[in-house]
Design a protein around this motif. Sequence first.
Motif, PDB file in Angstrom:
ATOM      1  N   ILE A  44      12.168   2.422  10.153  1.00  0.00           N
ATOM      2  CA  ILE A  44      11.440   2.165   8.902  1.00  0.00           C
ATOM      3  C   ILE A  44      10.194   1.332   9.172  1.00  0.00           C
ATOM      4  O   ILE A  44       9.112   1.597   8.640  1.00  0.00           O
ATOM      5  CB  ILE A  44      12.363   1.458   7.883  1.00  0.00           C
ATOM      6  N   ARG A  45      10.335   0.307  10.011  1.00  0.00           N
ATOM      7  CA  ARG A  45       9.187  -0.544  10.328  1.00  0.00           C
ATOM      8  C   ARG A  45       8.079   0.245  11.012  1.00  0.00           C
ATOM      9  O   ARG A  45       6.891  -0.002  10.779  1.00  0.00           O
ATOM     10  CB  ARG A  45       9.635  -1.709  11.211  1.00  0.00           C
ATOM     11  N   LYS A  46       8.442   1.191  11.873  1.00  0.00           N
ATOM     12  CA  LYS A  46       7.426   2.006  12.543  1.00  0.00           C
ATOM     13  C   LYS A  46       6.627   2.831  11.539  1.00  0.00           C
ATOM     14  O   LYS A  46       5.451   3.125  11.762  1.00  0.00           O
ATOM     15  CB  LYS A  46       8.082   2.920  13.580  1.00  0.00           C
ATOM     16  N   LYS A  47       7.252   3.192  10.433  1.00  0.00           N
ATOM     17  CA  LYS A  47       6.559   3.959   9.405  1.00  0.00           C
ATOM     18  C   LYS A  47       5.737   3.062   8.477  1.00  0.00           C
ATOM     19  O   LYS A  47       4.667   3.462   8.013  1.00  0.00           O
ATOM     20  CB  LYS A  47       7.564   4.766   8.583  1.00  0.00           C
ATOM     21  N   LEU A  48       6.234   1.854   8.212  1.00  0.00           N
ATOM     22  CA  LEU A  48       5.616   0.987   7.198  1.00  0.00           C
ATOM     23  C   LEU A  48       4.607  -0.011   7.752  1.00  0.00           C
ATOM     24  O   LEU A  48       3.590  -0.286   7.106  1.00  0.00           O
ATOM     25  CB  LEU A  48       6.702   0.190   6.463  1.00  0.00           C
ATOM     26  N   GLU A  49       4.915  -0.570   8.903  1.00  0.00           N
ATOM     27  CA  GLU A  49       4.192  -1.752   9.369  1.00  0.00           C
ATOM     28  C   GLU A  49       2.966  -1.390  10.207  1.00  0.00           C
ATOM     29  O   GLU A  49       2.989  -0.434  10.978  1.00  0.00           O
ATOM     30  CB  GLU A  49       5.111  -2.646  10.194  1.00  0.00           C
ATOM     31  N   GLU A  50       1.909  -2.178  10.066  1.00  0.00           N
ATOM     32  CA  GLU A  50       0.753  -2.035  10.933  1.00  0.00           C
ATOM     33  C   GLU A  50       1.133  -2.373  12.372  1.00  0.00           C
ATOM     34  O   GLU A  50       0.698  -1.717  13.312  1.00  0.00           O
ATOM     35  CB  GLU A  50      -0.372  -2.966  10.463  1.00  0.00           C
ATOM     36  N   ASN A  51       1.953  -3.413  12.534  1.00  0.00           N
ATOM     37  CA  ASN A  51       2.435  -3.822  13.850  1.00  0.00           C
ATOM     38  C   ASN A  51       3.951  -4.000  13.769  1.00  0.00           C
ATOM     39  O   ASN A  51       4.427  -5.069  13.391  1.00  0.00           O
ATOM     40  CB  ASN A  51       1.766  -5.126  14.298  1.00  0.00           C
ATOM     41  N   PRO A  52       4.722  -2.948  14.112  1.00  0.00           N
ATOM     42  CA  PRO A  52       6.178  -3.032  13.976  1.00  0.00           C
ATOM     43  C   PRO A  52       6.806  -4.157  14.779  1.00  0.00           C
ATOM     44  O   PRO A  52       7.888  -4.639  14.422  1.00  0.00           O
ATOM     45  CB  PRO A  52       6.652  -1.659  14.489  1.00  0.00           C
ATOM     46  N   LYS A  53       6.154  -4.597  15.861  1.00  0.00           N
ATOM     47  CA  LYS A  53       6.717  -5.678  16.670  1.00  0.00           C
ATOM     48  C   LYS A  53       6.516  -7.042  16.020  1.00  0.00           C
ATOM     49  O   LYS A  53       7.170  -8.011  16.395  1.00  0.00           O
ATOM     50  CB  LYS A  53       6.093  -5.655  18.064  1.00  0.00           C
ATOM     51  N   SER A  54       5.591  -7.100  15.068  1.00  0.00           N
ATOM     52  CA  SER A  54       5.387  -8.330  14.302  1.00  0.00           C
ATOM     53  C   SER A  54       5.348  -7.965  12.827  1.00  0.00           C
ATOM     54  O   SER A  54       4.282  -7.975  12.189  1.00  0.00           O
ATOM     55  CB  SER A  54       4.080  -9.018  14.730  1.00  0.00           C
ATOM     56  N   HIS A  58       0.822  -1.215   0.000  1.00  0.00           N
ATOM     57  CA  HIS A  58       0.000   0.000   0.000  1.00  0.00           C
ATOM     58  C   HIS A  58       0.855   1.264   0.000  1.00  0.00           C
ATOM     59  O   HIS A  58       0.358   2.331   0.355  1.00  0.00           O
ATOM     60  CB  HIS A  58      -0.921  -0.002   1.224  1.00  0.00           C
ATOM     61  N   TRP A  59       2.116   1.130  -0.418  1.00  0.00           N
ATOM     62  CA  TRP A  59       3.047   2.239  -0.297  1.00  0.00           C
ATOM     63  C   TRP A  59       3.669   2.632  -1.628  1.00  0.00           C
ATOM     64  O   TRP A  59       3.809   1.812  -2.537  1.00  0.00           O
ATOM     65  CB  TRP A  59       4.171   1.887   0.682  1.00  0.00           C
ATOM     66  N   CYS A  60       4.095   3.902  -1.686  1.00  0.00           N
ATOM     67  CA  CYS A  60       4.892   4.428  -2.800  1.00  0.00           C
ATOM     68  C   CYS A  60       6.081   5.153  -2.186  1.00  0.00           C
ATOM     69  O   CYS A  60       5.911   5.978  -1.273  1.00  0.00           O
ATOM     70  CB  CYS A  60       4.048   5.388  -3.634  1.00  0.00           C
ATOM     71  N   ASP A  94      -1.401   4.604   0.306  1.00  0.00           N
ATOM     72  CA  ASP A  94      -2.552   4.745  -0.573  1.00  0.00           C
ATOM     73  C   ASP A  94      -3.575   5.720  -0.016  1.00  0.00           C
ATOM     74  O   ASP A  94      -4.265   6.418  -0.764  1.00  0.00           O
ATOM     75  CB  ASP A  94      -3.237   3.384  -0.792  1.00  0.00           C
ATOM     76  N   SER A  95      -3.661   5.792   1.311  1.00  0.00           N
ATOM     77  CA  SER A  95      -4.628   6.686   1.968  1.00  0.00           C
ATOM     78  C   SER A  95      -4.212   8.144   1.909  1.00  0.00           C
ATOM     79  O   SER A  95      -4.988   9.027   2.271  1.00  0.00           O
ATOM     80  CB  SER A  95      -4.793   6.269   3.430  1.00  0.00           C
ATOM     81  N   GLY A  96      -2.972   8.420   1.469  1.00  0.00           N
ATOM     82  CA  GLY A  96      -2.470   9.783   1.399  1.00  0.00           C
ATOM     83  C   GLY A  96      -1.519  10.149   2.520  1.00  0.00           C
ATOM     84  O   GLY A  96      -0.887  11.215   2.484  1.00  0.00           O
ATOM     85  N   GLU A  97      -1.392   9.288   3.526  1.00  0.00           N
ATOM     86  CA  GLU A  97      -0.467   9.537   4.629  1.00  0.00           C
ATOM     87  C   GLU A  97       0.960   9.558   4.107  1.00  0.00           C
ATOM     88  O   GLU A  97       1.362   8.715   3.308  1.00  0.00           O
ATOM     89  CB  GLU A  97      -0.630   8.436   5.675  1.00  0.00           C
ATOM     90  N   GLU A  98       1.754  10.554   4.560  1.00  0.00           N
ATOM     91  CA  GLU A  98       3.127  10.706   4.093  1.00  0.00           C
ATOM     92  C   GLU A  98       4.108  10.667   5.245  1.00  0.00           C
ATOM     93  O   GLU A  98       3.788  11.052   6.374  1.00  0.00           O
ATOM     94  CB  GLU A  98       3.306  12.031   3.340  1.00  0.00           C
ATOM     95  N   ALA A  99       5.319  10.203   4.959  1.00  0.00           N
ATOM     96  CA  ALA A  99       6.416  10.225   5.920  1.00  0.00           C
ATOM     97  C   ALA A  99       7.706  10.459   5.143  1.00  0.00           C
ATOM     98  O   ALA A  99       7.920   9.847   4.093  1.00  0.00           O
ATOM     99  CB  ALA A  99       6.496   8.915   6.695  1.00  0.00           C
TER     100      ALA A  99
END
Length: 240
Positions: free
Chosen positions: A209-219, A146-148, A159-164
């Motif tokens: 990076i995981r905190k920005k990309l992942e729904e659950n960074p711990k998993s 869901h990322w670009c 995809d939702s428009g959220e940016e980092a």
Amino acid sequence: MSAQELIYLVEDDADIARLVSLELERYGYRVRYFRTGAQLLAALNQMPRVCIVDLGLPDMDGLELVRQLTAQANIGVMILSGRDSLPDRVLGLELGADDYISKPFDPRELVARVSSVIRRLDKNSQPKSTIYSPGEKGRSIARFEHWCFDSATLTLTRDSGEEAVLSAGEAELLLQLLQSPKQILSRDQLLRQQDDAFDRSIDVRMSRIRKKLEENPKSPRLIKTVYGMGYMLATDVRWE
């Protein structure tokens, strides 16, 4: 080589401060010395190239000072501390410090690390499009899940428009994964492209990076840890 770069040093031990200042000045740096974090923050009307921060300050937590300094644009931050615990080192790097030196230390090594931080700052201040190699056939935009990711602007867009916006180091690391999807990259392979003093910087940046990309960074689902081998981006990538 230092071209009279200005270095700020905050250190409550006068003997250590004198030793560091003399060694830096011997190699051509200008040094301003402060005993407290508040004094250093009040002097930021003149921006230094690098701030060297002791964590054991009399007026504030040194890690809080690091957090405030890393929010400033294009200032290098080095931690110089007798606190050599792994949690302190990792937290300092997670807050954005460029390097962590434990006491006791070799003054000449400290100068070399200051020079290394400045070289990285100079490299990262170049136009972004010249720093990062694009993906397939010169394309610079990677789409996955869901990322670009735009490697020219270092921007992640959902995809939702959220940016980092990624840091330079995070972007370099993510690009390595995007250019080799579904392949295991060892820590040695990743470190070859990272201009850092610590192996732990790979883990710290991967965590960011995981905190920005992942729904659950711990998993994590997108960036997998393959224990004993390295990391893998577990999805397809399309370059534009």
